[in-house]
Write a protein that holds these residues in place. Structure first.
Motif, PDB file in Angstrom:
ATOM      1  N   SER A  56       0.875  -1.169   0.000  1.00 58.08           N
ATOM      2  CA  SER A  56       0.000   0.000   0.000  1.00 58.08           C
ATOM      3  C   SER A  56       0.902   1.206   0.000  1.00 58.08           C
ATOM      4  CB  SER A  56      -0.894   0.001   1.252  1.00 58.08           C
ATOM      5  OG  SER A  56      -1.616   1.200   1.337  1.00 58.08           O
ATOM      6  N   GLU A 210       1.988 -11.733   7.377  1.00 53.66           N
ATOM      7  CA  GLU A 210       0.546 -11.502   7.245  1.00 53.66           C
ATOM      8  C   GLU A 210      -0.148 -12.249   8.370  1.00 53.66           C
ATOM      9  OE1 GLU A 210      -0.485 -12.933   3.388  1.00 53.66           O
ATOM     10  OE2 GLU A 210      -0.203 -15.030   3.919  1.00 53.66           O
ATOM     11  N   SER A 224      -1.682  -3.450   8.705  1.00 52.52           N
ATOM     12  CA  SER A 224      -1.422  -2.754   7.440  1.00 52.52           C
ATOM     13  C   SER A 224       0.063  -2.478   7.293  1.00 52.52           C
ATOM     14  CB  SER A 224      -2.204  -1.434   7.376  1.00 52.52           C
ATOM     15  OG  SER A 224      -1.758  -0.547   8.392  1.00 52.52           O
ATOM     16  N   GLU A 225       0.452  -2.229   6.052  1.00 50.54           N
ATOM     17  CA  GLU A 225       1.837  -1.867   5.735  1.00 50.54           C
ATOM     18  C   GLU A 225       1.801  -0.825   4.620  1.00 50.54           C
ATOM     19  OE1 GLU A 225       4.872  -4.515   3.545  1.00 50.54           O
ATOM     20  OE2 GLU A 225       5.295  -4.832   5.664  1.00 50.54           O
ATOM     21  N   HIS A 226       2.269   0.373   4.899  1.00 45.78           N
ATOM     22  CA  HIS A 226       2.255   1.470   3.928  1.00 45.78           C
ATOM     23  C   HIS A 226       3.683   1.858   3.577  1.00 45.78           C
ATOM     24  CE1 HIS A 226      -2.076   2.215   4.311  1.00 45.78           C
ATOM     25  NE2 HIS A 226      -1.917   2.068   5.608  1.00 45.78           N
ATOM     26  N   ARG A 235       4.176   0.260   9.463  1.00 49.33           N
ATOM     27  CA  ARG A 235       3.317  -0.915   9.710  1.00 49.33           C
ATOM     28  C   ARG A 235       2.449  -0.658  10.944  1.00 49.33           C
ATOM     29  NH1 ARG A 235       8.517  -3.228   8.852  1.00 49.33           N
ATOM     30  NH2 ARG A 235       8.669  -4.245   6.805  1.00 49.33           N
TER      31      ARG A 235
END
Length: 362
Positions: A56, A210, A224-226, A235
């Protein structure tokens, strides 16, 4: 006027280095020549770099320096002083030499050398001081141990550490790390090392790729991981204590391109990273956990930059980076390990001060 001001600062710096009385040291900023600043009045801007691939990625982000109570005359003095000394190439050497001769007191590290704790330290890493170490609750620990290689770092309040500087988890200490996160009330982790560098493991991955993993009594779920840019990502974890069913969200800011014993290519990128950390952390009273591989070189450099800039944001009239670094080394050995890292800290402070001054109403 500038020459007179610089002479006064030099005199105050020499007095600060010569005195051994911690409480008598006046705080004054004394940066030095650095090849990384072409001009401290150069343009400063920050925005996102586009990531070619990301789980993301963030498409637009631009952030000015946060609101500050920085004393404007102090800011201008810092920049003028830096300009005046860009050509003085031996100043940094002398300042670093004085810092290298500094001896913390007390400096005993007996607990970390105990037989049952040696395997919990990284080979060739730093040890924690006996008087300044994070103490885990043995009753909640897999090994019934209270030991972890991590140091609480105080700023001005000895009751509440502003940071915890920690070594990177080993495969055998991941559960200890999450226990420390839980028991310290931490909601922000700053990770300053890649997992491996030139084939050498720098940090064991302490989170799941995950879904969720269970580390003793701490369940960690990757939410989440952006990827913000090529240099860092963020994260979000959902942390649960399965004994009590309590939960907490923890945010990890992972800087990817800071190699061991080295410095980032760009102070600007590190400052952008720091702003995002502090925006997430704003208003919290718990410590920020900062770790690299040994929890001293890169971690010490980041904490030094953040601590000095926070002092300035609160309106400090005088700033002494060397005294602040000695204050860090009183709490954990080896904080800021190389002259280049110290130089980078000076560079970053000057760049951020310049950005703050530019953002002020003219």
């Amino acid at each position: 006027v500038l020459q007179q001001m610089s002479s006064q600062i030099r005199l105050m710096f020499r007095m600060a280095v010569q005195t051994s009385e911690r409480g008598d040291r006046s705080e004054v900023f004394h940066p030095s020549h650095t090849s990384r600043i072409n001009s401290v009045s150069s343009q400063f801007s920050d925005g996102p770099m586009q990531s070619p691939s990301a789980r993301s990625s963030t498409s637009s982000w631009s952030e000015e320096p946060s609101q500050t109570n920085m004393d404007i005359s102090t800011g201008h003095m810092i920049l003028s002083y830096m300009e005046d000394h860009l050509q003085n190439k031996d100043r940094l050497d002398k300042e670093w030499e004085a810092l290298c001769s500094y001896q913390a007191e007390p400096a005993a590290c007996a607990v970390g050398q105990e037989e049952q704790n040696v395997q919990r330290n990284r080979p060739h890493g730093v040890l924690v001081y006996d008087h300044s170490r994070v103490i885990l609750k043995p009753e909640n620990n897999q090994s019934r141990s209270d030991y972890i290689n991590a140091s609480p770092i105080m700023d001005h309040d000895p009751r509440n550490p502003a940071y915890i500087s920690a070594q990177a988890p080993l495969p055998s200490t991941v559960a200890d790390f999450w226990q420390m996160v839980w028991e310290s009330g931490c909601v922000v982790i700053v990770m300053l090392t890649p997992l491996a560098e030139n084939g050498i493991k720098q940090c064991h991955q302490y989170w799941p790729d995950e879904g969720s993993d269970l580390y003793h009594i701490y369940e960690v779920n990757l939410v989440s991981e952006h990827i913000w840019c090529d240099d860092f990502l963020v994260r979000s974890f959902y942390l649960k204590n399965v004994q009590t069913n309590e939960t907490r969200t923890v945010t990890q800011f992972h800087f990817l391109s800071w190699m061991d014993q080295n410095v980032p290519e760009s102070a600007r990128t590190m400052l952008d990273f720091r702003r995002k950390v502090n925006k997430c952390y704003r208003g919290r009273s718990c410590p920020i956990i900062v770790h690299c591989s040994d929890g001293a070189g890169r971690s010490g450099t980041y904490i030094l930059i953040d601590m000095v800039l926070n002092k300035m944001a609160k309106g400090a009239k005088e700033i002494d980076i060397a005294a602040t670094l000695e204050h860090l080394r009183d709490q954990r050995p080896g904080m800021v390990q190389t002259k280049e890292q110290f130089e980078f800290a000076l560079t970053a402070v000057a760049e951020e001060v310049n950005a703050i001054l530019k953002a002020l109403p003219q």
